[in-house]
Design a protein around this motif. Structure first.
Motif, PDB file in Angstrom:
ATOM      1  N   THR A  94       0.550  -9.356  10.081  1.00 33.57           N
ATOM      2  CA  THR A  94       0.260  -7.927  10.190  1.00 33.57           C
ATOM      3  C   THR A  94      -0.117  -7.620  11.635  1.00 33.57           C
ATOM      4  O   THR A  94      -0.609  -8.489  12.355  1.00 33.57           O
ATOM      5  N   ARG A 137      -2.671  -0.345  15.199  1.00 33.73           N
ATOM      6  CA  ARG A 137      -1.563   0.623  15.200  1.00 33.73           C
ATOM      7  C   ARG A 137      -1.909   1.751  16.158  1.00 33.73           C
ATOM      8  O   ARG A 137      -3.048   2.219  16.203  1.00 33.73           O
ATOM      9  N   ALA A 179      -2.101   6.981  10.341  1.00 30.14           N
ATOM     10  CA  ALA A 179      -1.155   7.244   9.254  1.00 30.14           C
ATOM     11  C   ALA A 179      -1.363   8.667   8.756  1.00 30.14           C
ATOM     12  O   ALA A 179      -2.494   9.152   8.689  1.00 30.14           O
ATOM     13  N   SER A 229       2.513   5.790   4.343  1.00 32.65           N
ATOM     14  CA  SER A 229       1.948   5.086   5.500  1.00 32.65           C
ATOM     15  C   SER A 229       0.439   4.928   5.371  1.00 32.65           C
ATOM     16  O   SER A 229      -0.132   3.936   5.838  1.00 32.65           O
ATOM     17  N   GLU A 283      -0.016   1.972   3.106  1.00 30.81           N
ATOM     18  CA  GLU A 283       0.337   0.751   3.830  1.00 30.81           C
ATOM     19  C   GLU A 283      -0.787   0.338   4.775  1.00 30.81           C
ATOM     20  O   GLU A 283      -1.186  -0.825   4.825  1.00 30.81           O
ATOM     21  N   ARG A 284      -1.313   1.322   5.528  1.00 32.81           N
ATOM     22  CA  ARG A 284      -2.363   1.002   6.487  1.00 32.81           C
ATOM     23  C   ARG A 284      -3.664   0.620   5.777  1.00 32.81           C
ATOM     24  O   ARG A 284      -4.399  -0.270   6.253  1.00 32.81           O
ATOM     25  N   GLU A 339      -3.362  -2.947   4.912  1.00 33.25           N
ATOM     26  CA  GLU A 339      -3.499  -3.793   6.106  1.00 33.25           C
ATOM     27  C   GLU A 339      -4.958  -3.950   6.504  1.00 33.25           C
ATOM     28  O   GLU A 339      -5.422  -5.048   6.845  1.00 33.25           O
ATOM     29  N   ILE A 340      -5.702  -2.850   6.442  1.00 35.92           N
ATOM     30  CA  ILE A 340      -7.119  -2.902   6.810  1.00 35.92           C
ATOM     31  C   ILE A 340      -7.896  -3.752   5.810  1.00 35.92           C
ATOM     32  O   ILE A 340      -8.725  -4.593   6.196  1.00 35.92           O
ATOM     33  N   ARG A 355       4.777  -3.616  13.730  1.00 32.36           N
ATOM     34  CA  ARG A 355       4.475  -2.181  13.782  1.00 32.36           C
ATOM     35  C   ARG A 355       5.694  -1.336  13.439  1.00 32.36           C
ATOM     36  O   ARG A 355       5.580  -0.252  12.869  1.00 32.36           O
ATOM     37  N   GLY A 415       7.694   1.058   5.812  1.00 37.88           N
ATOM     38  CA  GLY A 415       6.682   0.880   4.785  1.00 37.88           C
ATOM     39  C   GLY A 415       7.234   0.159   3.570  1.00 37.88           C
ATOM     40  O   GLY A 415       8.401   0.338   3.203  1.00 37.88           O
TER      41      GLY A 415
END
Length: 381
Positions: free
Chosen positions: A250, A254, A258, A263, A266-267, A270-271, A319, A323
């Protein structure tokens, strides 16, 4: 630390560090051959993006300077770690490569994607239908009663065909550690060596939105990425090689926020799955800063101070991905990720390999956060 499969002629020296069964691992130190650097690999999870790690490992096992002595992983990283260690223990680099490829091929086949030219046609059709399929999947996940409780994890059959936990107890096997998250407490359980069974790997990769929790010894588990993605500090404290190479799937950051629902989701994922690694890196950064001027110290504190961290990923490429990429199990995508891993590993080796055994190639200060900033200003941490 146990002996790597490629070096069966060397035996382990006496002595080992030991953590409790529920917490961690044991490490057996080994003599260092001149010009060869022992390393610890820490493999991040990431669903189908784990095929990137496959590509990285495919390159690393062929580097004579690197001797893989410990491997940790969570979720897809745990799958890669298990295939790598089993292969090194039973047949060296060639067998490790074969098992990794076999695993990811079976993932694609289980999803109905066939390796080879036929997959291109299937991928075109899947791409055209993707919005409909995704909408149905999201609706079902939200509205189905008991979602995530009755699914059958296709990885069980794949691992049943490939996995041999007995190989992890071989004196030629690198130390293997995989993480899962206790549902009851949210804490990490680290499975080591022969404890890494099919159930342990399924626990490490159990996304509760998709699959039922995995029960082991009366305790239920979810994906290891929630709590340790991947394990770092426990291995360092237990005596793993000081050079730790983290393979990421990952992006670290970014450039923009988002905005749309996809998005944002998705973010958020990731977090959530990146916070455990950031916490471990911050903890290590603070420990090294506090111990920097301390006189010689033995044991785990010395190992924390002397740890050298390296990181291998593909920031720009991650990046730019669309998505939902981490849920794409088609062979065309997996092979694309493998090839990206090859290129990223080649770049990293060309630039950073000479620093292995000498210094970190990652500035841990970027992960230290306010604790070190306050200390630098002379304020209480």
């Amino acid at each position: 630390m146990r002996e790597a499969g490629r070096n069966p002629q060397r035996s382990a020296r006496p002595g080992q560090a030991r953590l409790g069964r529920a917490e961690g691992t044991e490490v057996r130190p080994r003599a260092l051959q001149t010009g060869v650097c022992p390393v610890t690999l820490a493999l991040e999870g990431g669903g189908s993006l784990g095929a990137f790690t496959w590509g990285v490992l495919d390159r690393l096992v062929d580097v004579p300077r690197l001797r893989i002595e410990a491997v940790s992983g969570s979720s897809a990283g745990a799958m890669n770690a298990a295939m790598l260690v089993q292969g090194l223990a039973t047949g060296g680099p060639a067998e490790a490569k074969r098992l990794l490829e076999a695993f990811w091929q079976r993932v694609a086949i289980a999803a109905g994607s066939l390796p080879g030219p036929a997959d291109a046609w299937l991928h075109m059709f899947a791409g055209a239908m993707a919005p409909v399929v995704d909408a149905v999947r999201q609706t079902a996940a939200v509205w189905s009663p008991g979602a995530g409780q009755g699914g059958i994890n296709p990885l069980r059959g794949i691992l049943g065909e490939l996995l041999d936990p007995a190989a992890f107890a071989s004196p030629r096997a690198p130390t293997l550690v995989v993480a899962a998250t206790r549902v009851r407490t949210g804490e990490t359980r680290l499975f080591q060596g022969a404890e890494v069974t099919v159930d342990a790997l399924l626990a490490s990769a159990c996304l509760p939105q998709l699959f039922p929790a995995v029960e082991i010894d009366g305790e239920t588990y979810w994906d290891g990425g929630y709590s340790s993605n991947p394990p770092l500090r426990p291995l360092i404290e237990a005596g793993a090689p000081s050079d730790i190479l983290v393979v990421r799937t990952t992006p670290l950051a970014r450039p923009s926020a988002a905005t749309d629902a996809a998005s944002i989701n998705e973010r958020a994922n990731e977090i959530a799955f990146g916070s455990a690694l950031r916490h471990e890196l911050r903890s290590l950064a603070v420990a090294q800063a506090l111990l920097a001027d301390v006189p010689p110290i033995p044991g785990p504190l010395a190992r924390l101070r002397n740890a050298r961290v390296h990181m291998l990923g593909a920031e720009d490429e991650f990046r730019a991905m669309r998505g939902g990429s981490r849920q794409d199990p088609t062979w065309s995508f997996l092979s694309k990720m493998r090839d990206l891993g090859h290129r990223a590993a080649d770049r990293w080796l060309a630039e950073h390999l000479p620093m292995i055994g000498t210094r970190s190639t990652v500035d841990l200060a970027q992960f230290a956060g306010p604790a070190l900033e306050r200390r630098a200003c002379g304020l209480a941490a």
